[in-house]
Design a protein around this motif. Sequence first.
Motif, PDB file in Angstrom:
ATOM      1  N   MET A  98     -11.394 -27.267 -38.512  1.00  0.00           N
ATOM      2  CA  MET A  98     -12.369 -27.641 -37.493  1.00  0.00           C
ATOM      3  C   MET A  98     -12.402 -29.147 -37.325  1.00  0.00           C
ATOM      4  O   MET A  98     -12.454 -29.664 -36.201  1.00  0.00           O
ATOM      5  N   GLN A  99     -12.351 -29.874 -38.408  1.00  0.00           N
ATOM      6  CA  GLN A  99     -12.350 -31.332 -38.344  1.00  0.00           C
ATOM      7  C   GLN A  99     -11.130 -31.838 -37.574  1.00  0.00           C
ATOM      8  O   GLN A  99     -11.237 -32.726 -36.720  1.00  0.00           O
ATOM      9  N   LYS A 100      -9.976 -31.268 -37.866  1.00  0.00           N
ATOM     10  CA  LYS A 100      -8.741 -31.698 -37.200  1.00  0.00           C
ATOM     11  C   LYS A 100      -8.743 -31.300 -35.729  1.00  0.00           C
ATOM     12  O   LYS A 100      -8.282 -32.063 -34.867  1.00  0.00           O
ATOM     13  N   ALA A 101      -9.264 -30.117 -35.421  1.00  0.00           N
ATOM     14  CA  ALA A 101      -9.256 -29.637 -34.036  1.00  0.00           C
ATOM     15  C   ALA A 101     -10.097 -30.521 -33.130  1.00  0.00           C
ATOM     16  O   ALA A 101      -9.683 -30.878 -32.021  1.00  0.00           O
ATOM     17  N   ILE A 102     -11.292 -30.900 -33.596  1.00  0.00           N
ATOM     18  CA  ILE A 102     -12.180 -31.693 -32.738  1.00  0.00           C
ATOM     19  C   ILE A 102     -11.616 -33.090 -32.525  1.00  0.00           C
ATOM     20  O   ILE A 102     -11.714 -33.657 -31.425  1.00  0.00           O
ATOM     21  N   VAL A 103     -10.987 -33.658 -33.556  1.00  0.00           N
ATOM     22  CA  VAL A 103     -10.377 -34.980 -33.408  1.00  0.00           C
ATOM     23  C   VAL A 103      -9.166 -34.901 -32.487  1.00  0.00           C
ATOM     24  O   VAL A 103      -8.970 -35.745 -31.599  1.00  0.00           O
ATOM     25  N   GLY A 137     -11.037 -39.180 -19.001  1.00  0.00           N
ATOM     26  CA  GLY A 137     -12.004 -40.145 -19.502  1.00  0.00           C
ATOM     27  C   GLY A 137     -11.389 -40.972 -20.607  1.00  0.00           C
ATOM     28  O   GLY A 137     -10.253 -40.759 -21.009  1.00  0.00           O
ATOM     29  N   ALA A 138     -12.179 -41.939 -21.094  1.00  0.00           N
ATOM     30  CA  ALA A 138     -11.654 -42.815 -22.134  1.00  0.00           C
ATOM     31  C   ALA A 138     -12.665 -43.051 -23.242  1.00  0.00           C
ATOM     32  O   ALA A 138     -12.476 -43.911 -24.077  1.00  0.00           O
ATOM     33  N   SER A 139     -13.760 -42.271 -23.262  1.00  0.00           N
ATOM     34  CA  SER A 139     -14.755 -42.449 -24.313  1.00  0.00           C
ATOM     35  C   SER A 139     -14.190 -41.983 -25.640  1.00  0.00           C
ATOM     36  O   SER A 139     -13.614 -40.901 -25.752  1.00  0.00           O
ATOM     37  N   THR A 140     -14.396 -42.796 -26.656  1.00  0.00           N
ATOM     38  CA  THR A 140     -13.965 -42.402 -27.990  1.00  0.00           C
ATOM     39  C   THR A 140     -14.973 -41.407 -28.565  1.00  0.00           C
ATOM     40  O   THR A 140     -16.079 -41.226 -28.046  1.00  0.00           O
ATOM     41  N   LEU A 141     -14.586 -40.794 -29.672  1.00  0.00           N
ATOM     42  CA  LEU A 141     -15.485 -39.856 -30.322  1.00  0.00           C
ATOM     43  C   LEU A 141     -16.759 -40.570 -30.769  1.00  0.00           C
ATOM     44  O   LEU A 141     -17.856 -40.012 -30.717  1.00  0.00           O
ATOM     45  N   THR A 142     -16.616 -41.839 -31.154  1.00  0.00           N
ATOM     46  CA  THR A 142     -17.782 -42.630 -31.546  1.00  0.00           C
ATOM     47  C   THR A 142     -18.715 -42.847 -30.365  1.00  0.00           C
ATOM     48  O   THR A 142     -19.937 -42.730 -30.489  1.00  0.00           O
ATOM     49  N   GLN A 143     -18.157 -43.165 -29.217  1.00  0.00           N
ATOM     50  CA  GLN A 143     -18.982 -43.348 -28.026  1.00  0.00           C
ATOM     51  C   GLN A 143     -19.661 -42.032 -27.624  1.00  0.00           C
ATOM     52  O   GLN A 143     -20.819 -42.029 -27.193  1.00  0.00           O
ATOM     53  N   GLN A 144     -18.952 -40.933 -27.754  1.00  0.00           N
ATOM     54  CA  GLN A 144     -19.555 -39.635 -27.452  1.00  0.00           C
ATOM     55  C   GLN A 144     -20.725 -39.349 -28.390  1.00  0.00           C
ATOM     56  O   GLN A 144     -21.756 -38.813 -27.985  1.00  0.00           O
ATOM     57  N   TYR A 145     -20.540 -39.710 -29.648  1.00  0.00           N
ATOM     58  CA  TYR A 145     -21.629 -39.516 -30.613  1.00  0.00           C
ATOM     59  C   TYR A 145     -22.858 -40.321 -30.206  1.00  0.00           C
ATOM     60  O   TYR A 145     -23.993 -39.817 -30.228  1.00  0.00           O
ATOM     61  N   VAL A 146     -22.639 -41.571 -29.812  1.00  0.00           N
ATOM     62  CA  VAL A 146     -23.754 -42.419 -29.388  1.00  0.00           C
ATOM     63  C   VAL A 146     -24.468 -41.807 -28.188  1.00  0.00           C
ATOM     64  O   VAL A 146     -25.702 -41.761 -28.133  1.00  0.00           O
ATOM     65  N   LYS A 147     -23.699 -41.324 -27.226  1.00  0.00           N
ATOM     66  CA  LYS A 147     -24.313 -40.692 -26.049  1.00  0.00           C
ATOM     67  C   LYS A 147     -25.155 -39.492 -26.465  1.00  0.00           C
ATOM     68  O   LYS A 147     -26.262 -39.268 -25.960  1.00  0.00           O
ATOM     69  N   ASN A 148     -24.650 -38.689 -27.397  1.00  0.00           N
ATOM     70  CA  ASN A 148     -25.391 -37.519 -27.871  1.00  0.00           C
ATOM     71  C   ASN A 148     -26.680 -37.910 -28.588  1.00  0.00           C
ATOM     72  O   ASN A 148     -27.672 -37.180 -28.541  1.00  0.00           O
ATOM     73  N   VAL A 149     -26.659 -39.066 -29.243  1.00  0.00           N
ATOM     74  CA  VAL A 149     -27.883 -39.564 -29.870  1.00  0.00           C
ATOM     75  C   VAL A 149     -28.936 -39.847 -28.803  1.00  0.00           C
ATOM     76  O   VAL A 149     -30.112 -39.503 -28.959  1.00  0.00           O
ATOM     77  N   PHE A 150     -28.502 -40.469 -27.699  1.00  0.00           N
ATOM     78  CA  PHE A 150     -29.428 -40.741 -26.602  1.00  0.00           C
ATOM     79  C   PHE A 150     -30.002 -39.435 -26.040  1.00  0.00           C
ATOM     80  O   PHE A 150     -31.185 -39.336 -25.730  1.00  0.00           O
ATOM     81  N   VAL A 151     -29.144 -38.425 -25.913  1.00  0.00           N
ATOM     82  CA  VAL A 151     -29.589 -37.125 -25.390  1.00  0.00           C
ATOM     83  C   VAL A 151     -30.574 -36.480 -26.364  1.00  0.00           C
ATOM     84  O   VAL A 151     -31.596 -35.919 -25.962  1.00  0.00           O
ATOM     85  N   GLU A 227     -10.135 -20.072 -34.631  1.00  0.00           N
ATOM     86  CA  GLU A 227     -11.583 -20.175 -34.427  1.00  0.00           C
ATOM     87  C   GLU A 227     -12.000 -21.634 -34.265  1.00  0.00           C
ATOM     88  O   GLU A 227     -12.824 -21.963 -33.395  1.00  0.00           O
ATOM     89  N   SER A 228     -11.424 -22.495 -35.072  1.00  0.00           N
ATOM     90  CA  SER A 228     -11.720 -23.927 -34.967  1.00  0.00           C
ATOM     91  C   SER A 228     -11.294 -24.475 -33.617  1.00  0.00           C
ATOM     92  O   SER A 228     -12.020 -25.255 -32.979  1.00  0.00           O
ATOM     93  N   ALA A 229     -10.129 -24.061 -33.158  1.00  0.00           N
ATOM     94  CA  ALA A 229      -9.619 -24.527 -31.871  1.00  0.00           C
ATOM     95  C   ALA A 229     -10.510 -24.064 -30.726  1.00  0.00           C
ATOM     96  O   ALA A 229     -10.761 -24.805 -29.765  1.00  0.00           O
ATOM     97  N   LEU A 230     -11.008 -22.845 -30.825  1.00  0.00           N
ATOM     98  CA  LEU A 230     -11.893 -22.326 -29.784  1.00  0.00           C
ATOM     99  C   LEU A 230     -13.161 -23.166 -29.696  1.00  0.00           C
ATOM    100  O   LEU A 230     -13.565 -23.593 -28.602  1.00  0.00           O
ATOM    101  N   LEU A 231     -13.799 -23.413 -30.838  1.00  0.00           N
ATOM    102  CA  LEU A 231     -15.040 -24.192 -30.834  1.00  0.00           C
ATOM    103  C   LEU A 231     -14.801 -25.619 -30.367  1.00  0.00           C
ATOM    104  O   LEU A 231     -15.599 -26.173 -29.598  1.00  0.00           O
ATOM    105  N   ALA A 232     -13.717 -26.227 -30.810  1.00  0.00           N
ATOM    106  CA  ALA A 232     -13.410 -27.591 -30.376  1.00  0.00           C
ATOM    107  C   ALA A 232     -13.197 -27.660 -28.873  1.00  0.00           C
ATOM    108  O   ALA A 232     -13.575 -28.638 -28.222  1.00  0.00           O
ATOM    109  N   GLY A 233     -12.614 -26.627 -28.312  1.00  0.00           N
ATOM    110  CA  GLY A 233     -12.356 -26.613 -26.876  1.00  0.00           C
ATOM    111  C   GLY A 233     -13.610 -26.460 -26.039  1.00  0.00           C
ATOM    112  O   GLY A 233     -13.664 -26.910 -24.886  1.00  0.00           O
ATOM    113  N   ILE A 234     -14.636 -25.831 -26.591  1.00  0.00           N
ATOM    114  CA  ILE A 234     -15.880 -25.599 -25.846  1.00  0.00           C
ATOM    115  C   ILE A 234     -16.593 -26.896 -25.515  1.00  0.00           C
ATOM    116  O   ILE A 234     -17.225 -27.037 -24.465  1.00  0.00           O
TER     117      ILE A 234
END
Length: 759
Positions: A98-103, A137-151, A227-234
């Motif tokens: 799961m960790q590898k799939a999301i990255v 897009g060009a947002s990094t995973l870190t930037q996505q995390y920050v956006k999710n914090v705002f949400v 299963e990991s790939a499915l969740l990462a894709g969602i």
Amino acid sequence: MPKKSSGGGLSPAQQAAKFLGVSVLAGAVLAGIALPAVGALGLAAKGSVESFDELPANMKTPPLSQRTTILDADGGQIATVYSRDRTVVGLRDVSPYMQKAIVAIEDSRFYQHGAVDLKGVLRALNKNARSGEVSQGASTLTQQYVKNVFVEEAGDDPTKVAQATQQTIGRKIRELKYAIQVEEELGKKKILENYLNITFFGQQAYGVEAAAQRYFSKSAKDLNIQESALLAGIVQSPSRYDPVNDEAEATKRRNIVLQRMATVGDISRAQAADAMKAPLGLKVSKPRNGCITAVKGAGFFCDYVREVFLNDKVFGKTKEARAKVWNQGGLTIRTTMDAAAQDSAQRSIKDHVYKSDEVATAASIVQPGTGKILAMGQSRPYGFGKNETQINLSVDGSMGGGMGYQPGSTFKPIVAAAALEDGMPANKVYSSPYQMAYPSPVSACGDKRWMNDRGNPAKLENENSSEVGPYDMKEATAKSVNTYYVQMISDIGICPVTTMAKKMGVERADGDKMPQVPSIALGTQEVSPLTMANGYATFASRGMYCTPIAIESVGQRVGDKTKSLQVPKSTCSRAMSEKTADTINALLKGVVEDGTGSKAGLGSRPSAGKTGTTDERYAAWFVGYTPNMAGAVWVGDPAHKRKMSGITIGGRSYGKVFGGEVPGPIWRDMMSGALEGKPVEQFNDIHIPDGRDKGRGDGNRDDDDRDEDNGGFIGGLVGGNNNGGGGGEPFPTPSFSLPEGFFRGQDNGGGNGNGGRFG
């Protein structure tokens, strides 16, 4: 990881990020790569740099909202509730796949770049410029995390959510600055862990653990490759790639993730090929959120717990503060609910009243001496469907209930308690005719008096024309004689009765004050079943009233730690003397043994209670207790439209519904099951002598006579007081018959100290 230079300034990497990311990217790139042409790159560069510098140095990171678990008194789960269905887990509890799939699918260069991936930015710019539209897009995973914090910080406020996700230069600048901070402070592993816990995976699942449970009914640590790939894709589009509603689209997206994992070397080509051939393998668990999921029909108890949390200042000074804690979740709330009592209450309700009936029933059980609410149920289930409701028929309006129901004759013991405390003998006799006008005037609080309309006086009558006195208190209570109790309240006044009711916690369900009218003796003021159960618990505990409580303890999880929160405590106070309570218990034992509540008896287990039926039969009650449990059952139409005459309830036809006929058996079965295995406790027995000798004197006394040792002519012949009238001590009854109206005062014979005593 980028570090600050020894002089305290920005490192070269951070300077580059700031220069390129703000001066150039803020114009277009950081606006979501939303502009197709490169010509707009210099847009608002100077203003953007200034805005960047003006942002606060530290990003506020709210604790992630999690599910709250509500437990019964023994630790059994009642329900889970949440604003966000999320269970925070450490990276060690997430499958490596799961960790590898999301990255791989979201940011394959995550471990190589800083807060901004400059290669990714240029690649996205080039592709979008060529296509003339936003395709990457060009947002990094870190930037996505920050956006999710705002949400996350925005919560459920749609305006704040829109602000947190809007495609503006200002938001992107803020996102970039905080991404730099996060990279500096947390490091890659912690960022990935936080990202996996905060991200929305669709189907009400927030975070990877909730997603694994939702789609595969397993823990995140047990996810396999596909299963990991499915969740990462969602993650990119939870609605578009929802595998529950569009299996084909979700499969296509999963396979893209698998291909990407193979391309970056996370898995082999052969592994990817095998995983692509595998079915989705869904084992969906339905979202189980809220009190609708409660076991043993405890949805309304669950809802009451929520109302307590949101309304009691012990959980926060303001309503907003309390709501924030509740929505934040992560709470483990142990309640006072007794699983056996709850199960018994709901079974009894189901056996006697169907959810499709024209009328409904609601019941509550309370523990005397502690105020603990042990059970709460009703015939119309908690829900949104046909014959379901979210209105808790057991509680006051302010706690999610309705406006209450007239308690009828179940209010009479409160009048009796007030009279006994006022010095009235327990064997008091009144003429109690079948029909009469309300005596007038009647004293009320604040030196006021209630007056009947002389031109058209209000009248009342007993249930049956055969109910003609004189009666003493015991027989009048057993037979629920209306005229007896109206004569009683007219005798002592209204204020002692409303004061006693308040001491016992018996107040109107709508929060209004009890009016100063003598008709309250007949239960004309709307109250809730929980109020009546807890009020009668005062009798069971020999005069001690305890405020009702539903919560034993609350633990709050913050990060990986749990702390205990303060909870509301029951406050106990003496509402009446032990002698008065014991006398009421003796009176109400008679109701169950050979009175209107005989069908509610518990056999060899001592019990006491009172029936109640209102005018026009809109409501019927039985409220009763043993020394260790008190319960109230109400039956009626919540809308106050259907009279209970010529009606079918629970498959049985009734010409007329009485408190002892339908509520009584419900109470009996409910309490029998709730008390199973509990010790058989005895009341403190007290003897009440017969108030009527062969002459059947009316036993009336003037107020002044209550305070005299012998009482002269009135005290000696009509009701002399050997003990100064305290605590309901029995008085001698007259040894001869007195003609009706022999002792009559002024002002039409009504009143309490404001004219005559008898009418």
